[in-house]
Design a protein around this motif. Structure first.
Motif, PDB file in Angstrom:
ATOM      1  N   PHE A  53     -33.224  58.042 -24.057  1.00 35.59           N
ATOM      2  CA  PHE A  53     -32.475  59.405 -23.058  1.00 35.59           C
ATOM      3  C   PHE A  53     -32.385  58.689 -21.621  1.00 35.59           C
ATOM      4  CE2 PHE A  53     -34.013  62.333 -19.617  1.00 35.59           C
ATOM      5  CZ  PHE A  53     -32.508  62.810 -20.123  1.00 35.59           C
ATOM      6  N   ALA A  54     -32.870  57.558 -21.544  1.00 29.78           N
ATOM      7  CA  ALA A  54     -33.068  56.591 -20.315  1.00 29.78           C
ATOM      8  C   ALA A  54     -31.091  56.213 -20.338  1.00 29.78           C
ATOM      9  CB  ALA A  54     -34.040  55.614 -19.927  1.00 29.78           C
ATOM     10  N   THR A  55     -31.232  55.091 -21.432  1.00 33.66           N
ATOM     11  CA  THR A  55     -30.185  54.763 -21.653  1.00 33.66           C
ATOM     12  C   THR A  55     -28.989  55.938 -21.582  1.00 33.66           C
ATOM     13  OG1 THR A  55     -31.537  52.733 -22.586  1.00 33.66           O
ATOM     14  CG2 THR A  55     -28.714  52.665 -23.442  1.00 33.66           C
ATOM     15  N   ARG A  56     -29.184  56.800 -23.318  1.00 35.14           N
ATOM     16  CA  ARG A  56     -28.297  57.906 -22.990  1.00 35.14           C
ATOM     17  C   ARG A  56     -27.567  58.150 -21.286  1.00 35.14           C
ATOM     18  NH1 ARG A  56     -29.266  63.173 -26.505  1.00 35.14           N
ATOM     19  NH2 ARG A  56     -30.319  63.883 -24.810  1.00 35.14           N
ATOM     20  N   TYR A  57     -28.188  58.459 -20.851  1.00 34.85           N
ATOM     21  CA  TYR A  57     -28.385  59.249 -19.882  1.00 34.85           C
ATOM     22  C   TYR A  57     -27.546  58.096 -18.712  1.00 34.85           C
ATOM     23  CZ  TYR A  57     -29.191  61.388 -14.797  1.00 34.85           C
ATOM     24  OH  TYR A  57     -28.966  61.608 -13.460  1.00 34.85           O
ATOM     25  N   ILE A  58     -27.902  56.899 -18.510  1.00 37.21           N
ATOM     26  CA  ILE A  58     -27.118  56.170 -17.681  1.00 37.21           C
ATOM     27  C   ILE A  58     -25.424  55.767 -17.683  1.00 37.21           C
ATOM     28  CG2 ILE A  58     -27.239  53.652 -16.411  1.00 37.21           C
ATOM     29  CD1 ILE A  58     -28.871  55.833 -15.313  1.00 37.21           C
ATOM     30  N   SER A  59     -25.592  55.987 -18.902  1.00 40.70           N
ATOM     31  CA  SER A  59     -24.013  55.904 -20.021  1.00 40.70           C
ATOM     32  C   SER A  59     -23.574  57.121 -19.961  1.00 40.70           C
ATOM     33  CB  SER A  59     -24.594  55.275 -21.492  1.00 40.70           C
ATOM     34  OG  SER A  59     -23.104  55.392 -22.163  1.00 40.70           O
ATOM     35  N   ASN A  60     -24.279  57.681 -20.021  1.00 41.18           N
ATOM     36  CA  ASN A  60     -22.885  59.057 -19.702  1.00 41.18           C
ATOM     37  C   ASN A  60     -22.923  59.303 -17.880  1.00 41.18           C
ATOM     38  OD1 ASN A  60     -23.157  60.116 -22.171  1.00 41.18           O
ATOM     39  ND2 ASN A  60     -24.732  61.747 -21.739  1.00 41.18           N
ATOM     40  N   ARG A  61     -23.611  58.701 -17.069  1.00 41.64           N
ATOM     41  CA  ARG A  61     -22.801  57.902 -15.720  1.00 41.64           C
ATOM     42  C   ARG A  61     -22.269  57.476 -15.314  1.00 41.64           C
ATOM     43  NH1 ARG A  61     -27.329  58.663 -11.512  1.00 41.64           N
ATOM     44  NH2 ARG A  61     -25.154  60.100 -10.132  1.00 41.64           N
ATOM     45  N   LYS A  62     -22.098  56.529 -16.281  1.00 42.07           N
ATOM     46  CA  LYS A  62     -21.463  55.180 -15.566  1.00 42.07           C
ATOM     47  C   LYS A  62     -20.383  55.407 -15.067  1.00 42.07           C
ATOM     48  CE  LYS A  62     -23.689  51.982 -18.379  1.00 42.07           C
ATOM     49  NZ  LYS A  62     -23.154  50.586 -19.212  1.00 42.07           N
ATOM     50  N   ARG A  63     -19.510  56.368 -15.399  1.00 42.66           N
ATOM     51  CA  ARG A  63     -18.063  56.681 -14.514  1.00 42.66           C
ATOM     52  C   ARG A  63     -18.035  57.408 -12.901  1.00 42.66           C
ATOM     53  NH1 ARG A  63     -17.949  59.186 -19.547  1.00 42.66           N
ATOM     54  NH2 ARG A  63     -18.321  61.222 -18.837  1.00 42.66           N
ATOM     55  N   GLY A  64     -19.315  57.206 -12.627  1.00 42.08           N
ATOM     56  CA  GLY A  64     -19.256  58.382 -11.224  1.00 42.08           C
ATOM     57  C   GLY A  64     -20.601  56.764 -10.923  1.00 42.08           C
ATOM     58  N   LEU A  65     -20.578  55.566 -11.224  1.00 42.19           N
ATOM     59  CA  LEU A  65     -21.866  55.649 -10.354  1.00 42.19           C
ATOM     60  C   LEU A  65     -20.703  53.793 -10.255  1.00 42.19           C
ATOM     61  CD1 LEU A  65     -24.101  55.404 -12.510  1.00 42.19           C
ATOM     62  CD2 LEU A  65     -24.124  56.310 -10.065  1.00 42.19           C
ATOM     63  N   THR A  66     -21.084  53.001  -8.992  1.00 41.12           N
ATOM     64  CA  THR A  66     -20.839  51.617  -8.847  1.00 41.12           C
ATOM     65  C   THR A  66     -21.216  51.181  -9.622  1.00 41.12           C
ATOM     66  OG1 THR A  66     -22.276  51.136  -7.323  1.00 41.12           O
ATOM     67  CG2 THR A  66     -20.037  52.733  -6.287  1.00 41.12           C
ATOM     68  N   GLN A 104     -28.460  48.128 -10.239  1.00 41.48           N
ATOM     69  CA  GLN A 104     -30.064  48.114  -9.266  1.00 41.48           C
ATOM     70  C   GLN A 104     -30.708  48.818 -11.429  1.00 41.48           C
ATOM     71  OE1 GLN A 104     -29.778  50.284  -5.867  1.00 41.48           O
ATOM     72  NE2 GLN A 104     -31.517  51.074  -6.892  1.00 41.48           N
ATOM     73  N   TYR A 105     -30.018  49.770 -11.463  1.00 43.80           N
ATOM     74  CA  TYR A 105     -30.262  50.556 -12.415  1.00 43.80           C
ATOM     75  C   TYR A 105     -31.028  50.016 -13.618  1.00 43.80           C
ATOM     76  CZ  TYR A 105     -29.072  54.955  -9.949  1.00 43.80           C
ATOM     77  OH  TYR A 105     -28.455  56.058  -9.508  1.00 43.80           O
ATOM     78  N   GLU A 106     -30.007  49.450 -14.223  1.00 48.23           N
ATOM     79  CA  GLU A 106     -30.578  48.590 -15.075  1.00 48.23           C
ATOM     80  C   GLU A 106     -31.367  47.064 -15.013  1.00 48.23           C
ATOM     81  OE1 GLU A 106     -27.097  46.399 -17.015  1.00 48.23           O
ATOM     82  OE2 GLU A 106     -25.970  48.853 -17.926  1.00 48.23           O
ATOM     83  N   ARG A 138     -35.568  47.448 -16.597  1.00 40.41           N
ATOM     84  CA  ARG A 138     -35.602  45.934 -17.380  1.00 40.41           C
ATOM     85  C   ARG A 138     -37.395  45.350 -16.916  1.00 40.41           C
ATOM     86  NH1 ARG A 138     -31.135  43.601 -16.501  1.00 40.41           N
ATOM     87  NH2 ARG A 138     -31.671  42.701 -14.874  1.00 40.41           N
ATOM     88  N   THR A 139     -37.249  45.382 -16.120  1.00 45.47           N
ATOM     89  CA  THR A 139     -38.225  44.811 -14.819  1.00 45.47           C
ATOM     90  C   THR A 139     -39.925  45.409 -14.935  1.00 45.47           C
ATOM     91  OG1 THR A 139     -37.592  45.343 -13.213  1.00 45.47           O
ATOM     92  CG2 THR A 139     -36.750  42.760 -14.018  1.00 45.47           C
ATOM     93  N   GLN A 140     -39.611  46.665 -14.704  1.00 47.11           N
ATOM     94  CA  GLN A 140     -40.271  47.516 -13.864  1.00 47.11           C
ATOM     95  C   GLN A 140     -40.726  48.594 -15.149  1.00 47.11           C
ATOM     96  OE1 GLN A 140     -42.183  45.537 -12.016  1.00 47.11           O
ATOM     97  NE2 GLN A 140     -40.354  44.368 -11.393  1.00 47.11           N
ATOM     98  N   ILE A 141     -39.418  49.264 -16.153  1.00 51.61           N
ATOM     99  CA  ILE A 141     -39.987  50.243 -16.097  1.00 51.61           C
ATOM    100  C   ILE A 141     -40.102  50.427 -17.764  1.00 51.61           C
ATOM    101  CG2 ILE A 141     -39.225  52.947 -16.549  1.00 51.61           C
ATOM    102  CD1 ILE A 141     -37.628  52.560 -13.668  1.00 51.61           C
ATOM    103  N   TYR A 142     -39.777  50.057 -18.503  1.00 54.57           N
ATOM    104  CA  TYR A 142     -39.312  50.328 -19.784  1.00 54.57           C
ATOM    105  C   TYR A 142     -40.620  48.930 -20.553  1.00 54.57           C
ATOM    106  CZ  TYR A 142     -34.478  51.466 -20.077  1.00 54.57           C
ATOM    107  OH  TYR A 142     -33.764  52.268 -19.894  1.00 54.57           O
TER     108      TYR A 142
END
Length: 387
Positions: A87-100, A106-108, A112-116
């Protein structure tokens, strides 16, 4: 201490006092609830003023463990059954257009290190406050730094809130969970004498230009790497609207801002003079960028068109050695010098926060509060004159 037990393992509410259960309504003590979370661990919560509030909370917890109601909301049911990582991968992928780009990085990094590693395989619909608490405790045990903990917490909350707003989680898993507290370490700030020594020790005018922009205007590292002669919009104003992020070879939008947004900062005369000298000596490309291949360094072999972060970092270390600096200053210390110069000369912290590009004034205050040790005393004296 008797308790009112709910059916089907929902839990129980009770009071820890000597009164009988029939007289609890006349007792001032708060109710407590006891239940088992999705992992089977027994949990307790306190502070409920009435039986109804305690019972309502138990029902909410029970519904959260069961997952979303089968009410025809197929999207909610689908998300609830998804693994968090999917779900997180899909959500962030859909939001990438509005993110720097740096925000995405930072999210990834947090994923990778603390959440997954700890939560990636958990189904979205099974997140509860107990799960979040266990995750936070796990980071504590692994001695994860407080800044990394807080960053990961905010990223996790962003994604979980998205799932909850879509109906996949009945109850807020972050309810009553205290976020990690992060207090930035006290910054190290060079003196004027040390700054002058670093200027003299800089190998190449390109590094000197970065030093002047960061100490004189408060640029971040990447913002200084995107130095542009066209950014001088007035004799004493520099407009910061781009940065070079990491070792990428093209300018990107600023941190916390969308493309096209900018902030304007004061441009001291000394800094303006050096920018003009650099442009007159080495020129700029057709778009006005100054730190391009070989400019000011005498190094035509440099691979990137724009100077990447690592390129100037290793040269900065050599500059520190040549200056024989007693403290191992980071390049970012030059930006701290700008903030210190402002605050110690009475410029309001609200203005400094805007020029630094901080997301909120709280960030500025927490980092630089120690530079204003006598502010309360000065205020008391000033106010006393009118009393």
């Amino acid at each position: 201490m008797a308790g009112q037990i709910f059916p089907h393992g929902m839990g129980t509410f009770f009071k820890e006092c000597e009164r009988s259960q029939s007289r609890w309504s006349k007792c001032p003590h708060p109710y407590k609830i006891r239940y088992r979370d999705t992992t089977g661990r027994q949990r307790e919560e306190a502070g409920y003023a009435t039986q109804d509030k305690a019972a309502t909370r138990l029902v909410e917890i029970h519904q959260a463990k069961k997952g979303p109601a089968k009410d025809g909301n197929t999207e909610a049911q689908e998300i609830a059954e998804m693994r968090f990582k999917d779900f997180a991968t899909r959500y962030i992928s859909n939001r990438k257009r509005g993110l720097t780009s740096n925000t995405v990085d930072q999210y990834e990094g947090s994923f990778r290190t603390q959440i997954y590693p700890r939560l990636g395989s958990r189904r979205v619909g099974t997140f509860t406050p107990g799960v979040i608490e266990d995750w936070l405790n796990g980071m504590e045990l692994d001695k994860v730094g407080s800044a990394s903990q807080r960053s990961a917490y905010l990223v996790l909350k962003l994604v979980i809130d998205a799932a909850r707003h879509r109906g996949a989680i009945a109850m807020d898993p972050f309810l009553d969970v205290a976020p990690p507290d992060y207090m930035p370490p006290e910054v190290t700030i060079p003196t004027l004498a040390e700054l002058n020594a670093l200027r003299d020790a800089a190998e190449g005018d390109d590094l000197r230009l970065v030093i002047e922009l960061m100490s004189g205007c408060g640029h971040r590292n990447g913002e200084a790497h995107a130095a542009n002669i066209k950014s001088i919009v007035a004799g004493d104003v520099y407009r910061i609207n781009e940065q070079i992020h990491g070792n990428r070879v093209e300018p990107a939008q600023l941190k916390h801002r969308k493309r096209g947004e900018f902030r304007e900062v004061p441009l001291p005369r000394k800094t303006h003079e050096f920018i003009s000298y650099f442009a007159d000596t080495y020129g700029a490309d057709r778009n006005g960028y100054l730190l391009v291949r070989g400019n000011g360094a005498g190094s035509p072999h440099i691979q990137s068109y724009f100077y990447g972060d690592q390129t100037l970092r290793w040269r900065w270390r050599r500059c520190l050695e040549r200056a024989d600096a007693g403290t191992t200053y980071k390049l970012y210390s030059l930006r701290h010098y700008f903030a210190s110069n402002c605050l110690t000369h009475g410029i309001p912290i609200t203005d400094v926060a805007e020029w630094m590009g901080h997301k909120s004034i709280e960030v500025t205050y927490r980092i630089y509060r120690h530079l204003l040790p006598g502010s309360l005393t000065r205020a008391a004296k000033i106010l006393n004159e009118r009393l």
